[in-house]
Design an enzyme around this catalytic site. Structure first.
Site, PDB file in Angstrom:
ATOM      1  N   LYS A 193       0.951  -1.220  -0.084  1.00 61.39           N
ATOM      2  CA  LYS A 193       0.173  -0.002  -0.075  1.00 61.39           C
ATOM      3  C   LYS A 193       0.979   1.209  -0.043  1.00 61.39           C
ATOM      4  O   LYS A 193       1.502   1.366   1.130  1.00 61.39           O
ATOM      5  CB  LYS A 193      -0.897  -0.027   1.180  1.00 61.39           C
ATOM      6  CG  LYS A 193      -2.037   1.200   1.171  1.00 61.39           C
ATOM      7  CD  LYS A 193      -2.451   1.357   2.518  1.00 61.39           C
ATOM      8  CE  LYS A 193      -1.964   2.530   3.180  1.00 61.39           C
ATOM      9  NZ  LYS A 193      -2.134   3.967   2.318  1.00 61.39           N
ATOM     10  N   GLU A 267      10.562   0.880  10.035  1.00 59.15           N
ATOM     11  CA  GLU A 267      11.474   1.858   9.649  1.00 59.15           C
ATOM     12  C   GLU A 267      10.909   3.335   9.929  1.00 59.15           C
ATOM     13  O   GLU A 267      10.035   3.604   8.902  1.00 59.15           O
ATOM     14  CB  GLU A 267      11.992   1.883   8.343  1.00 59.15           C
ATOM     15  CG  GLU A 267      13.286   2.435   7.908  1.00 59.15           C
ATOM     16  CD  GLU A 267      13.275   3.876   7.373  1.00 59.15           C
ATOM     17  OE1 GLU A 267      13.243   4.953   8.192  1.00 59.15           O
ATOM     18  OE2 GLU A 267      13.098   3.795   6.235  1.00 59.15           O
ATOM     19  N   CYS A 301      13.715  10.446   6.068  1.00 59.37           N
ATOM     20  CA  CYS A 301      13.856  10.015   7.362  1.00 59.37           C
ATOM     21  C   CYS A 301      15.057  10.103   8.063  1.00 59.37           C
ATOM     22  O   CYS A 301      14.921  10.342   9.342  1.00 59.37           O
ATOM     23  CB  CYS A 301      13.379   8.648   7.342  1.00 59.37           C
ATOM     24  SG  CYS A 301      13.988   7.559   6.295  1.00 59.37           S
ATOM     25  N   GLU A 398      11.042  15.358  15.151  1.00 62.78           N
ATOM     26  CA  GLU A 398      11.300  15.303  13.764  1.00 62.78           C
ATOM     27  C   GLU A 398      10.185  16.268  13.050  1.00 62.78           C
ATOM     28  O   GLU A 398       9.128  16.522  13.313  1.00 62.78           O
ATOM     29  CB  GLU A 398      10.795  13.666  13.196  1.00 62.78           C
ATOM     30  CG  GLU A 398      11.170  13.659  11.880  1.00 62.78           C
ATOM     31  CD  GLU A 398      10.865  12.220  11.077  1.00 62.78           C
ATOM     32  OE1 GLU A 398       9.898  11.793  11.881  1.00 62.78           O
ATOM     33  OE2 GLU A 398      11.555  11.748  10.536  1.00 62.78           O
TER      34      GLU A 398
END
Ligand code: NDP
Length: 821
Positions: A193, A267, A301, A398
C-alpha cells in the site's frame, strides 16, 4: 529586457523544464482514474470511493485512485497467497530472471517513472532522475543476485509467506524497491500500500512489472487510507508486515501485530545529527549539510536535521552556510535547474511552518534566505534555526521538512553526547579530516547508518534501518534478507491466543493484569523438606546475582522450588521491580564504562566464554544432580543437557570473534563497512524446559556479542541458574555483564519490557506473555524476540544455536567512508 550582458554578470539560470507529455498521455490512457492492481490486472469495484492526487508544485489535479475496501484487501491477499504456492517453489535462478527483467524494464521506463514521481511528490526531477529511479533499478539487480544465490548461500532458510508492505510518501519508488525486491527475491509474495499523497508511481510500477512478465499475484498494489493499511496489518493470512513511516503509526502496528506470530520490521522517524569538527573541510561540510537537509525538501527520514558544530568554527561555518542558502533555487519539480521542489501536501507544509514558529517561540533565531519562491504551489524556504536549547522541542522532534537546527560543542565527548541526546537513531554524519576522530565518533553515535564526510548516500548493497525509536529491522544489503526469510525448521508461529480475550485492538481492562504478582507464601505442609531420618539438610537460599555480587531480594520474599516428587528442593528470592531496576543499572554501568563490555575485543570475550565452559564442566556432576532433582528426568537426559550447555558455550566462544560484520560492495567510491554492534542491555526470560541449557543458550550469544544481560531463569526450575553464579564468579566475568533475578517470570518480564533503559527483551514463556511483551515493547520501540509459547528443541543445534541467535544479539550499523582526494 534582460540582455546577454546582464546574464553574464548575474549568471542567472533560465528555466529548464522537463516535458510532462509522456505522463499526461499515461494518465489520459487510464482516464485519470485507477482501480486496484491485483493478479496483474486492474480491478475496479463499482462502488469504489476515490481519492484525488495533486501535483504539489502546481496544484493541478493528476488523477483519482480507488479507496480500498475490505473485499479489495481480501482479494489482494488471496491473490498473493495463491501465487505464493508456486512462487515460493519457483527455483531461485528462475526468480532471478524475472527480477532481472524487472530491473531492465525499470531502466527502459526510467524517464516516465521519474517525471511521474516528481509530479506526484513535488521532488526535483534532478533527484528522481539521478537518485530515486536509478536506485529502484539497482535494488532489483542487487536482489536478483540474491534470488540466484539463495539455494546455496541461504540454504537453511525458507520464505516467510505473504508480506504486507506499507510505505510513506517521501520516496515512493525507492521505498517500494526496498520492500518488494528482497521480498520476492526470497520467494515471498506481496501486497503493498503506497501512501495516499503519492500513489501514482506505484501504479505505474505495477504495469512495468506486469510488462516484464512477473507471474500474477506476486506483486499486488492496493491504494487506500490508513484504514486499508490496518486491514492488511490485521489480516490473518499475512505472515509479515514491513512498514516505513512515522514512529506513532509504527507503534500502532506493533500493538496490532502483538502476539500474532507475524514478523514485523519498522523503519520510523529520525532526527539525525551532522557533527562538524573544527578540522573539517568547512566548504565540503557546507555542501554536505545541503545534501543532508535540503535533499527532497528535508522530507527524508535520515535527514541531517540537527547540525552540531564545534564552537570555535561555528560562526564561520554558519556564515558560509547562510551564504550557500542564498544560492539555493526553489521551484517547479520539473525544472531541471532547481535545488528544492515543493512540499508534498498542504498539511505537511502547515506542520513545517508550525515547527518553525515553535522554534522562534522557544528562543531560536530563524534564518531564511532572501530568495524568490514561485507564487503558486507548496514551496517553503530552506530554514536554519540557531540559538536553541538542546532540550527544545524543535531540536528533539522530527520536523520532516527543510528546517535545520544548530547546536555547538567544545569537545568530541560533548559532540557525541549531543548527537546521542535523542530518542531516535536512524542516521548521522561526521565531518573531520582526522580519520581516527571521525571513525571513533561514527562508532560511538547510536544510529544504523553513519556517514563520514558525506550524508544521505544510499545503495542496495548497504543495509539501512534504525536504533532505538527509529525502529528495527534492516532494508538493503545481505542483512535485509533476514526480514524475508525464516529458519527452515520453523513453521509460521501460530500462537493460540483464543480464549484469552486478547483482542489486539481492544484489550479488556481486566487482562491488563498480566504480570501482576502476589508475593509467595509458605509451601503446603506435604511439600515440607524434612525427610524424617538423619540430620535435616542445612538451609541454603540462593540470592540474586546483581553487578557481580550475590544480593538479597529487595522485598525479602522467597519462592519455593518443588522437585519432581512434589517436595521442596530449594528456595530462591522472589524478585520485584526494584530488583530488576538494580540489575538493569548494573548491566548499564558495565556496558557504558570506558573499557566496557561492548568495547572489549572479541578475543577477550571468547576467552571468558571458554573459561565459563571450563568451570561448568568442572562441576558437571553437580549440575546433572540438580537437574534430576528438580525435573525428575533421567540421569542420562540431564547429563546430555549439561554436556550440551558446555558445548554451547564453546559455540559462542567461537562466534565471539567471528561475527563482527563485513565490507559491503556498494557503489560508493570508498569503503562501506557493516558492523554488527551489540544491541545493549537485553532482558532475557528463560524457558522452563532445559533449565540449564535454555539459560546458557540465551545468555551466551548475548554476551558473546558484547551485550549485557538481565536473566530471569526458569520459574519452575531456577536452581540451575542460581548454581551458575559460582561458575560466573570463577570465570573472570566482569560484574554486571550477567545479572540474575529469580522469581515470577511474567512479573519480572513486565518490568523489563516497560523499562526505558532496556534495549531488547527475549521472552520464552507463554503465548499470552509473548503477546504482552510485544505489546508493551511499543512504548519505546524496543526490539523483542519471543517464543509464542511454542516448543523449541534446545538440544537440537539447528534450533538451539546459530545465526538466529546472533542476529537477535546484534544490530547492524553501516559506516560509509569515501576515499580519495
Ligand atoms: P504515516 O506514518 O502516517 O504514514 C505512513 C504510511 O502508513 C502511509 O502509507 C499511511 O497511509 C499508512 N498508515 C497510516 N495510518 C495507518 C494505520 N493505522 N495502519 C496502517 N497503515 C497506516 O506518515 P505520514 O505520511 O502521515 O507522515 C507523518 C509523519 O511521519 C511525517 O511528518 C514524518 O515525521 C514521519 N514520516 C517518516 C517517514 C520515514 O521515512 N521515516 C516517512 C514519512 C513520514 P496514508 O498515507 O493513506 O495515510
Amino acid at each position: 529586457m534582460t540582455t546577454l550582458l546582464d546574464l553574464f554578470k548575474t549568471m542567472e539560470y533560465g528555466p529548464a523544464p522537463e516535458s510532462p507529455a509522456a505522463v499526461t498521455a499515461w494518465l489520459e490512457e487510464h482516464g485519470r482514474k485507477f482501480g486496484q492492481f491485483i493478479n496483474n490486472e486492474w480491478v475496479t469495484p463499482k462502488a469504489a470511493k476515490y481519492y484525488s492526487s495533486y501535483n504539489p508544485s502546481t496544484g493541478e489535479l493528476l488523477a483519482e485512485t480507488a479507496q480500498a475496501e475490505k473485499k479489495d484487501v481480501d482479494a489482494a491477499i488471496g491473490a498473493a497467497r495463491t501465487a505464493f504456492e508456486t512462487w515460493s517453489q519457483t527455483p531461485g535462478v528462475v526468480r532471478a530472471r524475472y527480477m532481472y527483467a524487472i530491473a531492465r524494464n525499470i531502466q527502459k521506463h526510467a524517464r516516465l517513472l521519474s517525471v511521474l514521481e516528481s509530479m506526484d511528490n513535488g521532488k526535483p526531477i534532478r533527484e528522481s532522475r539521478d537518485v530515486d529511479v536509478p536506485l529502484l533499478a539497482r535494488h532489483f539487480y542487487y536482489y536478483a543476485g540474491w534470488a540466484q544465490l539463495m539455494e546455496t548461500e541461504l540454504r537453511d532458510y525458507q520464505p516467510v509467506g505473504v508480506i504486507g508492505q506499507i510505505i510513506p510518501w517521501n520516496f515512493p519508488l525507492m521505498m517500494l524497491a526496498w520492500k518488494i525486491a528482497p521480498a520476492i527475491a526470497m520467494g515471498n509474495t506481496v501486497v503493498l500500500k503506497p501512501a495516499s499523497y503519492t500513489r501514482l508511481s506505484a501504479l505505474l510500477f505495477a504495469e512495468v512489472v506486469a510488462e516484464a512478465g512477473l507471474p500474477p499475484g506476486v506483486v499486488n498494489i492496493i491504494t487506500g487510507s490508513g484504514k486499508a493499511g490496518e486491514m492488511i496489518v490485521t489480516h490473518p493470512d499475512v505472515d509479515k508486515i514491513a512498514f516505513t513511516g512515522s514512529t506513532e503509526i509504527g507503534r500502532t502496528l506493533r500493538h496490532l501485530t502483538a502476539g500474532s506470530g507475524k514478523k514485523i520490521s519498522l523503519e520510523l522517524g529520525g532526527k539525525s545529527p551532522v557533527v562538524v569538527f573544527e578540522d573539517a573541510d568547512l566548504d565540503a561540510a557546507v555542501e554536505g549539510v545541503v545534501d543532508a537537509i535540503w535533499f527532497n525538501q528535508g522530507q527524508v527520514c535520515c535527514a541531517g536535521s540537527r547540525l552540531i558544530v564545534q564552537e570555535n568554527v561555528a560562526p564561520r561555518f554558519i556564515q558560509k552556510l547562510k551564504t550557500r542558502m542564498g544560492h539555493l533555487r526553489v521551484g517547479d519539480s520539473l525544472d531541471k535547474s532547481i535545488d528544492m521542489g515543493a512540499i508534498v501536501d498542504k498539511s505537511q507544509w502547515d506542520t513545517v511552518d508550525y515547527w518553525v514558529k515553535m522554534g522562534e517561540k522557544e528562543g531560536g533565531k530563524v534564518f531564511q534566505p532572501d530568495i524568490p519562491l514561485p507564487t503558486k504551489g507548496l514551496f517553503y524556504k530552506p530554514t536554519l534555526i540557531t540559538d536553541l536549547d538542546p532540550a527544545a522541542s524543535t531540536v528533539q522532534e522530527e520536523i520532516f521538512g527543510p528546517v535545520l537546527v544548530s547546536l555547538t560543542f567544545r569537545t568530541p565527548e560533548e559532540a557525541i553526547a549531543l548527537a546521542n541526546n535523542t530518542r531516535y537513531g536512524l542516521g548521522g554524519s561526521v565531518w573531520s579530516d582526522n580519520i581516527n576522530l571521525a571513525l571513533d565518533a561514527a562508532s560511538k553515535i547510536k544510529a544504523g547508518a553513519m556517514w563520514v564526510n558525506c550524508h544521505n548516500v544510499f545503495d542496495a548493497a548497504g543495509g539501512f534501518g534504525g536504533y532505538r525509536e527509529s525502529g528495527f529491522g534492516r532494508e538493503g544489503g545481505r542483512e535485509g534478507l533476514f526480514e524475508y526469510v525464516r529458519p527452515k525448521w520453523m513453521e509460521r508461529p501460530q500462537p493460540d491466543l483464543s480464549g484469552m480475550g486478547l483482542d489486539a485492538a481492544n484489550v479488556p481492562a481486566e487482562k491488563k493484569a498480566w504480570g501482576e504478582h502476589t508475593p509467595s507464601r509458605p509451601a503446603r505442609p506435604e511439600a515440607g523438606r524434612a525427610n524424617g531420618h538423619g540430620l535435616p539438610p542445612v538451609d541454603r537460599t540462593p540470592k540474586m546475582y546483581v553487578g557481580g555480587k550475590q544480593v538479597r531480594p529487595d522485598g525479602a520474599y522467597t519462592l519455593t522450588v518443588l522437585g519432581a516428587k512434589g517436595k521442596i528442593v530449594g528456595q530462591v528470592g522472589d524478585g520485584n521491580r526494584k530488583d530488576i531496576r538494580n540489575a538493569v543499572e548494573a548491566a548499564h554501568a558495565v556496558i557504558e564504562a570506558k573499557q566496557g563490555w561492548a568495547m572489549r575485543h572479541g578475543y577477550n570475550r571468547s576467552q571468558i566464554l571458554y573459561f565459563i565452559a571450563e568451570n561448568l564442566d568442572a562441576r558437571n556432576a553437580e549440575f546433572v544432580k540438580r537437574i534430576v532433582e528438580m525435573t525428575g528426568r533421567t540421569q542420562k537426559s540431564a547429563q546430555a543437557e549439561v554436556d550440551a550447555a558446555v558445548e554451547r558455550l564453546f559455540t559462542y566462544a567461537a562466534w565471539a570473534d567471528k561475527y563482527g560484520g563485513n565490507i559491503q560492495e556498494t557503489t560508493l567510491r570508498g569503503i562501506t563497512v557493516a558492523v554488527n554492534e551489540p544491541v545493549g542491555v537485553i532482558g532475557i526470560a528463560c524457558p522452563d524446559e532445559f533449565p540449564l541449557l535454555g539459560f546458557v543458550s540465551l545468555m551466551a550469544p548475548a554476551i558473546a556479542r558484547g551485550n549485557t544481560v538481565v536473566m530471569i531463569p526458569s520459574q519452575r526450575f531456577p536452581l540451575s541458574a542460581t548454581d551458575f553464579y559460582q561458575v560466573l564468579d570463577t570465570s573472570d566475568v566482569p560484574g554486571g555483564v550477567v545479572n540474575i533475578v529469580t522469581g515470577d517470570r511474567d512479573h519480572l518480564t513486565k518490568t523489563l519490557v516497560q523499562h526505558e533503559d532496556v534495549d531488547a527483551v527475549w521472552y520464552f514463556g507463554s503465548a499470552e506473555g509473548s503477546y504482552w511483551v510485544e505489546y508493551e515493547s511499543a512504548a519505546n520501540m524496543k526490539r523483542t524476540w519471543v517464543g509464542y509459547g511454542l516448543p523449541r528443541d534446545w538440544m537440537d543445534r539447528e534450533q538451539g544455536e546459530g545465526h538466529e541467535f546472533l542476529h537477535e544479539a546484534t544490530q547492524v550499523k553501516n559506516i560509509w567512508v569515501p576515499t580519495g582526494e
